[in-house]
Design a protein around this motif. Structure first.
Motif, PDB file in Angstrom:
ATOM      1  N   UNK A   1      -9.085   4.945  -2.192  1.00  0.00           N
ATOM      2  CA  UNK A   1      -7.664   5.182  -2.463  1.00  0.00           C
ATOM      3  C   UNK A   1      -6.984   3.820  -2.593  1.00  0.00           C
ATOM      4  N   UNK A   2      -6.130   3.692  -3.605  1.00  0.00           N
ATOM      5  CA  UNK A   2      -5.469   2.418  -3.866  1.00  0.00           C
ATOM      6  C   UNK A   2      -3.966   2.614  -4.000  1.00  0.00           C
ATOM      7  N   UNK A   3      -3.206   1.579  -3.668  1.00  0.00           N
ATOM      8  CA  UNK A   3      -1.755   1.633  -3.825  1.00  0.00           C
ATOM      9  C   UNK A   3      -1.166   0.256  -3.595  1.00  0.00           C
ATOM     10  N   UNK A   4      -0.065  -0.014  -4.286  1.00  0.00           N
ATOM     11  CA  UNK A   4       0.683  -1.236  -4.052  1.00  0.00           C
ATOM     12  C   UNK A   4       1.743  -1.044  -2.989  1.00  0.00           C
ATOM     13  N   UNK A   5       2.141   0.205  -2.763  1.00  0.00           N
ATOM     14  CA  UNK A   5       3.167   0.523  -1.767  1.00  0.00           C
ATOM     15  C   UNK A   5       2.822   1.866  -1.130  1.00  0.00           C
ATOM     16  N   UNK A   6       1.809   1.879  -0.256  1.00  0.00           N
ATOM     17  CA  UNK A   6       1.353   3.152   0.291  1.00  0.00           C
ATOM     18  C   UNK A   6       2.287   3.782   1.304  1.00  0.00           C
ATOM     19  N   UNK A   7       3.190   2.976   1.879  1.00  0.00           N
ATOM     20  CA  UNK A   7       4.041   3.515   2.938  1.00  0.00           C
ATOM     21  C   UNK A   7       3.174   4.008   4.077  1.00  0.00           C
ATOM     22  N   UNK A   8       3.631   5.050   4.751  1.00  0.00           N
ATOM     23  CA  UNK A   8       2.846   5.558   5.881  1.00  0.00           C
ATOM     24  C   UNK A   8       1.776   6.546   5.443  1.00  0.00           C
ATOM     25  N   UNK A   9       1.695   6.846   4.154  1.00  0.00           N
ATOM     26  CA  UNK A   9       0.693   7.803   3.665  1.00  0.00           C
ATOM     27  C   UNK A   9      -0.732   7.320   3.951  1.00  0.00           C
ATOM     28  N   UNK A  10      -0.921   6.008   3.952  1.00  0.00           N
ATOM     29  CA  UNK A  10      -2.258   5.462   4.208  1.00  0.00           C
ATOM     30  C   UNK A  10      -2.748   5.851   5.603  1.00  0.00           C
ATOM     31  N   UNK A  11      -1.831   6.102   6.524  1.00  0.00           N
ATOM     32  CA  UNK A  11      -2.200   6.520   7.878  1.00  0.00           C
ATOM     33  C   UNK A  11      -2.813   7.921   7.908  1.00  0.00           C
TER      34      UNK A  11
END
Length: 133
Positions: free
Chosen positions: A87-97
């Motif tokens: 999973x990739x993102x420049x601005x994952x916020x808290x979703x990465x948790x």
């Protein structure tokens, strides 16, 4: 009259066409066929028909429609636990948790080498450079 060979593939899920095209071009350097989807729903539709071929899902967190990349990663790890997820993102916020423990997070901006190494590690295919020693 031989048996049909199951071609292994990587599913790239990204709504930004330029980024999806770049990721697909990079991943075409692997031994796997690359399949593209622009939403979580399109990815799930593909997986329902071809999960036995897919070794890796490479997805952005922020994709359109109802399922984001984290939801997709959770669905894949539950329904098809043998498929690896990056999973990739420049601005994952808290979703990465909320990523499943088996998923790998790769922050943007990523390099071609970052993508290849993450894909090959996730798919269990180490870079051949280490094998040549």
């Amino acid at each position: 009259m031989g048996q049909a060979v199951c071609e292994r593939s990587i599913l790239v899920v990204e709504d930004d066409r330029a980024v999806r095209d770049l990721a697909a071009a990079i991943l075409e350097e692997t031994e796997f066929r690359v399949v593209e989807a622009e939403s979580g729903e399109a990815a799930l539709h593909h997986l329902k028909q071809h999960a036995e071929e897919v070794v890796l899902v490479f997805t952005d967190i922020r994709i359109p429609c109802f399922l984001d990349g984290v939801d997709l990663a959770q669905a894949v790890s539950t329904r098809w636990p043998w498929i690896k997820v990056v999973v990739t993102s420049g601005a994952p916020g808290d979703r990465v948790d909320h990523l499943p423990s088996a998923a790998t997070f790769l922050p943007k901006p990523w390099s071609a080498l970052d993508v290849l190494v993450a894909a090959e590690q996730a798919a269990g295919q180490p870079r051949s450079m280490s094998e040549t020693r």
